[in-house]
Motif scaffolding. Structure first.
Motif, PDB file in Angstrom:
ATOM      1  N   VAL A 175       0.615  -0.767  -0.304  1.00  0.00           N
ATOM      2  CA  VAL A 175      -0.324  -0.243  -0.197  1.00  0.00           C
ATOM      3  C   VAL A 175       0.876   1.121   0.213  1.00  0.00           C
ATOM      4  O   VAL A 175      -0.296   2.402   0.243  1.00  0.00           O
ATOM      5  N   ARG A 176       2.317   0.886  -0.363  1.00  0.00           N
ATOM      6  CA  ARG A 176       3.461   2.091   0.039  1.00  0.00           C
ATOM      7  C   ARG A 176       4.022   2.410  -1.035  1.00  0.00           C
ATOM      8  O   ARG A 176       4.738   0.906  -1.109  1.00  0.00           O
ATOM      9  N   ASP A 177       4.717   2.720  -1.604  1.00  0.00           N
ATOM     10  CA  ASP A 177       5.916   2.796  -2.680  1.00  0.00           C
ATOM     11  C   ASP A 177       6.634   1.706  -2.302  1.00  0.00           C
ATOM     12  O   ASP A 177       7.377   1.764  -0.547  1.00  0.00           O
ATOM     13  N   VAL A 178       7.560   0.828  -3.372  1.00  0.00           N
ATOM     14  CA  VAL A 178       8.615  -0.014  -2.761  1.00  0.00           C
ATOM     15  C   VAL A 178       9.492   1.135  -3.976  1.00  0.00           C
ATOM     16  O   VAL A 178       9.731   0.726  -5.392  1.00  0.00           O
ATOM     17  N   PRO A 179      10.905   0.800  -3.524  1.00  0.00           N
ATOM     18  CA  PRO A 179      12.397   1.752  -3.908  1.00  0.00           C
ATOM     19  C   PRO A 179      12.510   0.386  -5.183  1.00  0.00           C
ATOM     20  O   PRO A 179      12.629  -0.128  -4.444  1.00  0.00           O
ATOM     21  N   SER A 180      12.953   1.075  -6.019  1.00  0.00           N
ATOM     22  CA  SER A 180      14.695   0.174  -7.745  1.00  0.00           C
ATOM     23  C   SER A 180      14.745  -0.846  -6.280  1.00  0.00           C
ATOM     24  O   SER A 180      15.430  -0.708  -5.548  1.00  0.00           O
ATOM     25  N   TYR A 181      15.523  -1.779  -6.972  1.00  0.00           N
ATOM     26  CA  TYR A 181      15.984  -2.970  -6.827  1.00  0.00           C
ATOM     27  C   TYR A 181      16.016  -3.393  -4.914  1.00  0.00           C
ATOM     28  O   TYR A 181      16.521  -3.107  -4.460  1.00  0.00           O
ATOM     29  N   SER A 182      14.517  -3.413  -4.701  1.00  0.00           N
ATOM     30  CA  SER A 182      14.644  -4.009  -3.084  1.00  0.00           C
ATOM     31  C   SER A 182      13.755  -4.787  -3.074  1.00  0.00           C
ATOM     32  O   SER A 182      13.173  -5.118  -4.090  1.00  0.00           O
ATOM     33  N   VAL A 183      13.456  -5.375  -2.166  1.00  0.00           N
ATOM     34  CA  VAL A 183      12.753  -6.894  -1.825  1.00  0.00           C
ATOM     35  C   VAL A 183      11.219  -6.146  -1.280  1.00  0.00           C
ATOM     36  O   VAL A 183      11.845  -5.288   0.189  1.00  0.00           O
ATOM     37  N   ALA A 184      10.269  -6.209  -0.898  1.00  0.00           N
ATOM     38  CA  ALA A 184       8.719  -6.348  -0.237  1.00  0.00           C
ATOM     39  C   ALA A 184       8.582  -7.258   0.119  1.00  0.00           C
ATOM     40  O   ALA A 184       7.742  -8.052  -0.602  1.00  0.00           O
ATOM     41  N   VAL A 185       8.265  -7.760   1.695  1.00  0.00           N
ATOM     42  CA  VAL A 185       7.751  -8.621   2.317  1.00  0.00           C
ATOM     43  C   VAL A 185       6.348  -8.752   3.281  1.00  0.00           C
ATOM     44  O   VAL A 185       6.643  -7.861   3.674  1.00  0.00           O
ATOM     45  N   SER A 193      14.819  -5.044   1.941  1.00  0.00           N
ATOM     46  CA  SER A 193      16.202  -4.961   1.145  1.00  0.00           C
ATOM     47  C   SER A 193      16.600  -3.635   0.358  1.00  0.00           C
ATOM     48  O   SER A 193      15.367  -3.814  -0.925  1.00  0.00           O
ATOM     49  N   SER A 194      17.367  -2.757   0.767  1.00  0.00           N
ATOM     50  CA  SER A 194      17.590  -1.590  -0.429  1.00  0.00           C
ATOM     51  C   SER A 194      18.545  -1.802  -1.413  1.00  0.00           C
ATOM     52  O   SER A 194      18.965  -0.888  -2.279  1.00  0.00           O
ATOM     53  N   GLN A 195      19.314  -3.283  -1.357  1.00  0.00           N
ATOM     54  CA  GLN A 195      20.646  -3.131  -2.186  1.00  0.00           C
ATOM     55  C   GLN A 195      20.012  -4.101  -3.570  1.00  0.00           C
ATOM     56  O   GLN A 195      19.247  -4.604  -3.204  1.00  0.00           O
ATOM     57  N   PRO A 196      20.394  -3.912  -4.237  1.00  0.00           N
ATOM     58  CA  PRO A 196      20.739  -4.881  -5.538  1.00  0.00           C
ATOM     59  C   PRO A 196      20.286  -6.221  -6.325  1.00  0.00           C
ATOM     60  O   PRO A 196      21.170  -6.489  -5.082  1.00  0.00           O
ATOM     61  N   PRO A 201      23.164 -12.122  -1.348  1.00  0.00           N
ATOM     62  CA  PRO A 201      23.708 -13.557  -1.606  1.00  0.00           C
ATOM     63  C   PRO A 201      22.816 -14.711  -1.610  1.00  0.00           C
ATOM     64  O   PRO A 201      22.833 -15.675  -2.315  1.00  0.00           O
ATOM     65  N   ASP A 202      21.373 -15.023  -1.277  1.00  0.00           N
ATOM     66  CA  ASP A 202      20.167 -14.995  -1.828  1.00  0.00           C
ATOM     67  C   ASP A 202      19.142 -14.363  -1.788  1.00  0.00           C
ATOM     68  O   ASP A 202      18.798 -14.448  -0.542  1.00  0.00           O
ATOM     69  N   PRO A 203      18.427 -13.727  -2.646  1.00  0.00           N
ATOM     70  CA  PRO A 203      17.306 -13.092  -2.446  1.00  0.00           C
ATOM     71  C   PRO A 203      16.665 -13.529  -2.303  1.00  0.00           C
ATOM     72  O   PRO A 203      15.293 -12.590  -1.895  1.00  0.00           O
ATOM     73  N   TYR A 204      16.183 -14.989  -2.261  1.00  0.00           N
ATOM     74  CA  TYR A 204      15.402 -15.293  -2.117  1.00  0.00           C
ATOM     75  C   TYR A 204      15.207 -16.744  -0.773  1.00  0.00           C
ATOM     76  O   TYR A 204      14.444 -17.499  -0.465  1.00  0.00           O
ATOM     77  N   ALA A 205      16.054 -16.474   0.093  1.00  0.00           N
ATOM     78  CA  ALA A 205      16.774 -17.047   1.579  1.00  0.00           C
ATOM     79  C   ALA A 205      14.988 -16.673   2.285  1.00  0.00           C
ATOM     80  O   ALA A 205      14.708 -17.656   3.013  1.00  0.00           O
ATOM     81  N   ASP A 206      14.723 -15.391   2.512  1.00  0.00           N
ATOM     82  CA  ASP A 206      13.344 -15.368   3.428  1.00  0.00           C
ATOM     83  C   ASP A 206      12.126 -16.463   2.390  1.00  0.00           C
ATOM     84  O   ASP A 206      11.677 -16.129   1.666  1.00  0.00           O
ATOM     85  N   PRO A 207      11.534 -16.904   3.300  1.00  0.00           N
ATOM     86  CA  PRO A 207       9.949 -17.965   2.685  1.00  0.00           C
ATOM     87  C   PRO A 207       9.512 -17.218   1.935  1.00  0.00           C
ATOM     88  O   PRO A 207       8.915 -17.648   2.020  1.00  0.00           O
ATOM     89  N   ALA A 208       9.047 -15.951   2.668  1.00  0.00           N
ATOM     90  CA  ALA A 208       7.657 -14.973   2.162  1.00  0.00           C
ATOM     91  C   ALA A 208       8.001 -14.954   1.309  1.00  0.00           C
ATOM     92  O   ALA A 208       7.353 -14.566   0.528  1.00  0.00           O
ATOM     93  N   LEU A 209       9.296 -15.110   0.074  1.00  0.00           N
ATOM     94  CA  LEU A 209       9.587 -14.921  -1.063  1.00  0.00           C
ATOM     95  C   LEU A 209       8.837 -16.349  -1.949  1.00  0.00           C
ATOM     96  O   LEU A 209       9.144 -15.923  -3.283  1.00  0.00           O
ATOM     97  N   PHE A 210       8.837 -17.069  -1.473  1.00  0.00           N
ATOM     98  CA  PHE A 210       9.095 -18.353  -2.105  1.00  0.00           C
ATOM     99  C   PHE A 210       7.533 -18.298  -3.148  1.00  0.00           C
ATOM    100  O   PHE A 210       6.523 -18.008  -2.659  1.00  0.00           O
ATOM    101  N   ILE A 211       8.165 -18.501  -4.170  1.00  0.00           N
ATOM    102  CA  ILE A 211       6.807 -18.144  -4.731  1.00  0.00           C
ATOM    103  C   ILE A 211       6.755 -18.842  -6.198  1.00  0.00           C
ATOM    104  O   ILE A 211       6.130 -19.491  -7.150  1.00  0.00           O
TER     105      ILE A 211
END
Length: 211
Positions: A175-185, A193-196, A201-211
């Motif tokens: 419901v709010r803007d998400v910056p470029s190159y970031s991960v929102a869960v 994360s706000s880094q590219p 090291p593992d952008p999918y390490a958080d289980p909430a990102l599993f798709i």
């Protein structure tokens, strides 16, 4: 007189030929992009025949052209989008603006509202909603930047902006803007994360990102 007619006919035929060539090139782009993103498919033919996400976007592109013409063309555009919804389980309003090489994996349950704007090389999974939070006739749906990935079941509500190459986790509510190159869960979604993404090291390490 006959010579003039031939010239006129030829002049009119050229844009039609260009339009057909552009449409074929766009379909090939979509197929190649889909093949890169779906390891379960082994051929262009299989993808073309068995991908509801592609079928939905192809119908949308035609319906969107009709919608842009306005007037009496808008009702047929809506009816076409509803037919695509019945056939694919994907609902895209013909007014939505969608960029090149867009891909919806699985497709079922995706909803994209009238004033949504989607950039190039965007990927959505099933159950994603690009919805509104207002009943006013204003810009009320999300704007999605280039190369964004949105996980299954995510809800992006209102005129929020998602920057390029961002990732939205499965079932997140944005419901709010998400910056470029970031991960929102999460619910409501928070930027983890706000880094590219490529440098993590593992952008999918958080289980909430599993798709």
């Amino acid at each position: 007189m006959a010579h003039s007619t031939l010239l006129t006919t030829g002049h009119r035929a050229k844009p039609v030929t260009q339009t057909v060539r552009a449409a074929v090139a766009s379909v090939r782009e979509d197929l190649d992009a889909a093949m890169q993103r779906d390891p379960a498919t082994t051929s262009r033919l299989e993808m073309a025949l068995a991908s509801p996400g592609l079928h939905a976007i192809w119908v949308h592109r035609f319906a969107h052209r009709m919608w842009q013409r306005g007037g009496r063309w808008r009702l047929p555009a809506r009816l076409m989008s509803q037919a695509a919804r019945i056939a694919t389980g994907v609902e895209i309003h013909p007014g939505a603006q969608i960029g090149k090489r867009f891909f919806i994996d699985h497709g079922m349950g995706v909803v994209i509202g009238e004033t949504a704007e989607v950039g190039d090389d965007v990927m959505l999974y099933h159950g994603v909603t690009l919805g509104g939070r207002s009943l006013d006739r204003v810009k009320r749906h999300p704007t999605i930047g280039n190369r964004v990935t949105i996980g299954a079941g995510a809800r992006l509500l209102g005129p929020v902006t998602v920057g390029e190459e961002a990732q939205i986790g499965a079932n997140a509510v944005v419901v709010r803007d998400v910056p470029s190159y970031s991960v929102a869960v999460g619910v409501p979604a928070k930027v983890r994360s706000s880094q590219p993404v490529a440098s993590q090291p593992d952008p999918y390490a958080d289980p909430a990102l599993f798709i």
